[in-house]
Design a protein around this motif. Structure first.
Motif, PDB file in Angstrom:
ATOM      1  N   MET A   1       0.761  -1.184  -0.125  1.00 49.01           N
ATOM      2  CA  MET A   1      -0.107  -0.026   0.155  1.00 49.01           C
ATOM      3  C   MET A   1       0.795   1.421  -0.153  1.00 49.01           C
ATOM      4  O   MET A   1       1.779   1.385   0.726  1.00 49.01           O
ATOM      5  N   SER A   2       0.747   2.293  -0.815  1.00 45.59           N
ATOM      6  CA  SER A   2       1.448   3.315  -1.073  1.00 45.59           C
ATOM      7  C   SER A   2       0.971   4.321   0.237  1.00 45.59           C
ATOM      8  O   SER A   2      -0.243   4.470   0.573  1.00 45.59           O
ATOM      9  N   PRO A   3       1.940   5.305   0.405  1.00 45.93           N
ATOM     10  CA  PRO A   3       1.361   6.191   1.492  1.00 45.93           C
ATOM     11  C   PRO A   3       0.605   7.193   1.298  1.00 45.93           C
ATOM     12  O   PRO A   3       0.295   7.678  -0.226  1.00 45.93           O
ATOM     13  N   ALA A   4      -0.303   7.869   2.038  1.00 46.25           N
ATOM     14  CA  ALA A   4      -1.303   8.766   1.793  1.00 46.25           C
ATOM     15  C   ALA A   4      -0.507  10.146   1.201  1.00 46.25           C
ATOM     16  O   ALA A   4       0.832  10.196   1.248  1.00 46.25           O
ATOM     17  N   SER A   5      -1.089  10.829   0.382  1.00 43.40           N
ATOM     18  CA  SER A   5      -0.475  11.981  -0.311  1.00 43.40           C
ATOM     19  C   SER A   5      -1.077  13.270   0.222  1.00 43.40           C
ATOM     20  O   SER A   5      -2.448  13.083  -0.180  1.00 43.40           O
ATOM     21  N   ILE A   6      -0.627  14.410   0.448  1.00 48.00           N
ATOM     22  CA  ILE A   6      -1.303  15.702   0.559  1.00 48.00           C
ATOM     23  C   ILE A   6      -0.922  16.565  -0.042  1.00 48.00           C
ATOM     24  O   ILE A   6       0.331  16.978  -0.402  1.00 48.00           O
ATOM     25  N   ASP A   7      -1.679  17.264  -1.268  1.00 45.29           N
ATOM     26  CA  ASP A   7      -1.241  18.338  -2.148  1.00 45.29           C
ATOM     27  C   ASP A   7      -1.251  19.604  -1.398  1.00 45.29           C
ATOM     28  O   ASP A   7      -2.211  20.191  -1.229  1.00 45.29           O
ATOM     29  N   ILE A   8      -0.021  19.930  -0.668  1.00 47.30           N
ATOM     30  CA  ILE A   8       0.010  21.410  -0.107  1.00 47.30           C
ATOM     31  C   ILE A   8      -0.414  22.778  -1.080  1.00 47.30           C
ATOM     32  O   ILE A   8      -0.752  23.375  -0.429  1.00 47.30           O
ATOM     33  N   ARG A   9      -0.125  22.340  -2.177  1.00 51.15           N
ATOM     34  CA  ARG A   9      -0.292  23.393  -3.120  1.00 51.15           C
ATOM     35  C   ARG A   9      -1.682  24.114  -3.132  1.00 51.15           C
ATOM     36  O   ARG A   9      -2.177  25.188  -3.429  1.00 51.15           O
ATOM     37  N   VAL A  10      -2.717  23.285  -2.595  1.00 48.65           N
ATOM     38  CA  VAL A  10      -4.122  23.519  -2.916  1.00 48.65           C
ATOM     39  C   VAL A  10      -4.553  23.966  -1.449  1.00 48.65           C
ATOM     40  O   VAL A  10      -5.957  24.167  -1.176  1.00 48.65           O
TER      41      VAL A  10
ATOM     42  N   PRO B   1      -4.747  26.561   1.717  1.00 49.64           N
ATOM     43  CA  PRO B   1      -4.347  27.689   2.164  1.00 49.64           C
ATOM     44  C   PRO B   1      -3.138  28.128   3.026  1.00 49.64           C
ATOM     45  O   PRO B   1      -2.959  26.982   3.880  1.00 49.64           O
ATOM     46  N   PRO B   2      -2.264  28.943   2.889  1.00 43.08           N
ATOM     47  CA  PRO B   2      -1.042  29.018   3.472  1.00 43.08           C
ATOM     48  C   PRO B   2      -0.854  28.808   4.900  1.00 43.08           C
ATOM     49  O   PRO B   2      -0.119  28.113   5.475  1.00 43.08           O
ATOM     50  N   ALA B   3      -1.850  29.576   5.789  1.00 47.10           N
ATOM     51  CA  ALA B   3      -1.853  29.571   7.136  1.00 47.10           C
ATOM     52  C   ALA B   3      -2.037  28.141   7.788  1.00 47.10           C
ATOM     53  O   ALA B   3      -1.459  27.866   8.660  1.00 47.10           O
ATOM     54  N   PRO B   4      -2.698  27.319   7.242  1.00 46.19           N
ATOM     55  CA  PRO B   4      -2.833  25.847   7.899  1.00 46.19           C
ATOM     56  C   PRO B   4      -1.932  24.764   7.459  1.00 46.19           C
ATOM     57  O   PRO B   4      -1.984  23.630   7.925  1.00 46.19           O
ATOM     58  N   ARG B   5      -1.121  25.106   6.696  1.00 44.23           N
ATOM     59  CA  ARG B   5      -0.382  24.109   5.813  1.00 44.23           C
ATOM     60  C   ARG B   5       0.573  23.133   6.915  1.00 44.23           C
ATOM     61  O   ARG B   5       0.485  22.023   6.965  1.00 44.23           O
ATOM     62  N   HIS B   6       1.268  23.908   7.658  1.00 43.39           N
ATOM     63  CA  HIS B   6       2.201  23.206   8.792  1.00 43.39           C
ATOM     64  C   HIS B   6       1.349  22.419   9.773  1.00 43.39           C
ATOM     65  O   HIS B   6       1.759  21.218  10.199  1.00 43.39           O
ATOM     66  N   ALA B   7       0.137  23.231  10.220  1.00 46.99           N
ATOM     67  CA  ALA B   7      -0.552  22.243  11.144  1.00 46.99           C
ATOM     68  C   ALA B   7      -1.194  21.007  10.405  1.00 46.99           C
ATOM     69  O   ALA B   7      -1.099  20.040  11.292  1.00 46.99           O
ATOM     70  N   LEU B   8      -1.741  21.174   9.368  1.00 44.79           N
ATOM     71  CA  LEU B   8      -2.069  19.852   8.661  1.00 44.79           C
ATOM     72  C   LEU B   8      -0.952  18.842   8.451  1.00 44.79           C
ATOM     73  O   LEU B   8      -1.242  17.645   8.682  1.00 44.79           O
ATOM     74  N   ILE B   9       0.183  19.231   8.191  1.00 43.57           N
ATOM     75  CA  ILE B   9       1.278  18.222   8.003  1.00 43.57           C
ATOM     76  C   ILE B   9       1.697  17.620   9.325  1.00 43.57           C
ATOM     77  O   ILE B   9       1.769  16.517   9.525  1.00 43.57           O
TER      78      ILE B   9
END
Length: 95
Positions: free
Chosen positions: A1-10, A12-20
């Protein structure tokens, strides 16, 4: 099974790192996920090194100039040693 992927480009900037970091913190040991980004994520890597030392493994899969892809694996469980939501001053202006 491949790892999940998050396209950070879509995301919004403010929550990116929190999501990661939330995604990473929810991983069981040995699991991984990938991020896709439009800028070099080295500031994020430094933030991982500062807040989760020894807990992750970082593999660069694609390195720009317009697309970066990184696989982040969880090596061990543990709490962050500092506030992972604090901005690392990268170009995403998140935090």
């Amino acid at each position: 099974m491949s790892p999940a992927s998050i396209d950070i480009r879509v995301v919004p900037p403010a929550p990116r790192h929190a999501l990661i970091f939330t995604t990473f913190d929810g991983l069981p040991t040995g699991a991984a996920f990938e991020i896709v980004n439009d800028h070099d994520p080295q500031p994020l890597r430094r933030q991982f090194e500062a807040t989760r030392p020894g807990q992750f493994e970082w593999h660069t899969l694609a390195a720009g100039p317009s697309l970066w892809q990184v696989r982040i694996a969880r090596l061990s469980a543990g709490a962050p040693v500092a506030d992972a939501q604090a901005c690392c001053a990268c170009s995403c202006r998140g935090g």
